[in-house]
Write a protein that holds these residues in place. Sequence first.
Motif, PDB file in Angstrom:
ATOM      1  N   ILE A  14       0.879  -1.155   0.000  1.00 26.88           N
ATOM      2  CA  ILE A  14       0.000   0.000   0.000  1.00 26.88           C
ATOM      3  C   ILE A  14       0.923   1.213   0.000  1.00 26.88           C
ATOM      4  N   LYS A  15       0.895   1.951  -1.091  1.00 27.02           N
ATOM      5  CA  LYS A  15       1.832   3.069  -1.258  1.00 27.02           C
ATOM      6  C   LYS A  15       1.475   4.253  -0.376  1.00 27.02           C
ATOM      7  N   THR A  16       0.186   4.588  -0.359  1.00 26.03           N
ATOM      8  CA  THR A  16      -0.302   5.720   0.417  1.00 26.03           C
ATOM      9  C   THR A  16      -1.801   5.566   0.594  1.00 26.03           C
ATOM     10  N   TRP A  17      -2.339   6.173   1.617  1.00 25.73           N
ATOM     11  CA  TRP A  17      -3.766   6.055   1.893  1.00 25.73           C
ATOM     12  C   TRP A  17      -4.578   7.015   1.032  1.00 25.73           C
ATOM     13  N   PRO A  19      -6.200   8.840  -1.812  1.00 26.13           N
ATOM     14  CA  PRO A  19      -6.385   8.452  -3.216  1.00 26.13           C
ATOM     15  C   PRO A  19      -5.714   9.411  -4.203  1.00 26.13           C
ATOM     16  N   GLU A  20      -5.791  10.706  -3.931  1.00 24.64           N
ATOM     17  CA  GLU A  20      -5.187  11.671  -4.852  1.00 24.64           C
ATOM     18  C   GLU A  20      -3.660  11.544  -4.857  1.00 24.64           C
ATOM     19  N   ARG A  21      -3.076  11.403  -3.681  1.00 21.87           N
ATOM     20  CA  ARG A  21      -1.618  11.220  -3.588  1.00 21.87           C
ATOM     21  C   ARG A  21      -1.209   9.927  -4.286  1.00 21.87           C
ATOM     22  N   HIS A  22      -2.016   8.881  -4.118  1.00 13.50           N
ATOM     23  CA  HIS A  22      -1.720   7.596  -4.760  1.00 13.50           C
ATOM     24  C   HIS A  22      -1.727   7.737  -6.285  1.00 13.50           C
ATOM     25  N   GLY A  27      -0.098   6.878 -10.795  1.00  8.80           N
ATOM     26  CA  GLY A  27      -0.946   6.999 -11.967  1.00  8.80           C
ATOM     27  C   GLY A  27      -2.190   6.129 -11.879  1.00  8.80           C
ATOM     28  N   MET A  28      -2.392   5.480 -10.755  1.00  2.88           N
ATOM     29  CA  MET A  28      -3.514   4.554 -10.579  1.00  2.88           C
ATOM     30  C   MET A  28      -4.286   4.884  -9.311  1.00  2.88           C
ATOM     31  N   ASP A  29      -5.511   4.381  -9.251  1.00  5.33           N
ATOM     32  CA  ASP A  29      -6.354   4.508  -8.069  1.00  5.33           C
ATOM     33  C   ASP A  29      -5.945   3.451  -7.049  1.00  5.33           C
TER      34      ASP A  29
END
Length: 128
Positions: A14-17, A19-22, A27-29
């Motif tokens: 999990i890269k980040t919580w 959604p916009e930052r992810h 480049g993906m949701d």
Amino acid sequence: DAELEMIDLVLLDIKTWDPERHRKLTGMDNGPTLEFARRLAARKRPVSLRFVLVPGLTDDQEDIAQIARFVAGLGNVQRVDVLPFHQMGRFKWKNLGIPYTLETLEPASNELVEKTCAVFRAEGLKVY
């Protein structure tokens, strides 16, 4: 899902919580990843979470706390590996002819790694 029954362990990133930052980072949701995590939990399939700690990109402590609460609530996460960012893989990008945009980033400090591990531990997770 019958295919999930044959799984011994899932390594989940999990890269980040946020959604916009992810989307900005990948480049993906992040919705499909979180839904997959929920499906694994519902089927009681063991998960090992991998969290890559990148200063300036994935080090927001509230964001990390959201991830920690989420994975602790799943009930099937056996361990969390906090993986500090480093520059050792940049040659791979260059060999593949892919622009490497992380050239100026510094590796995660020991202090930041420990602070991040503490956030996951505070949720009762085993952290390495």
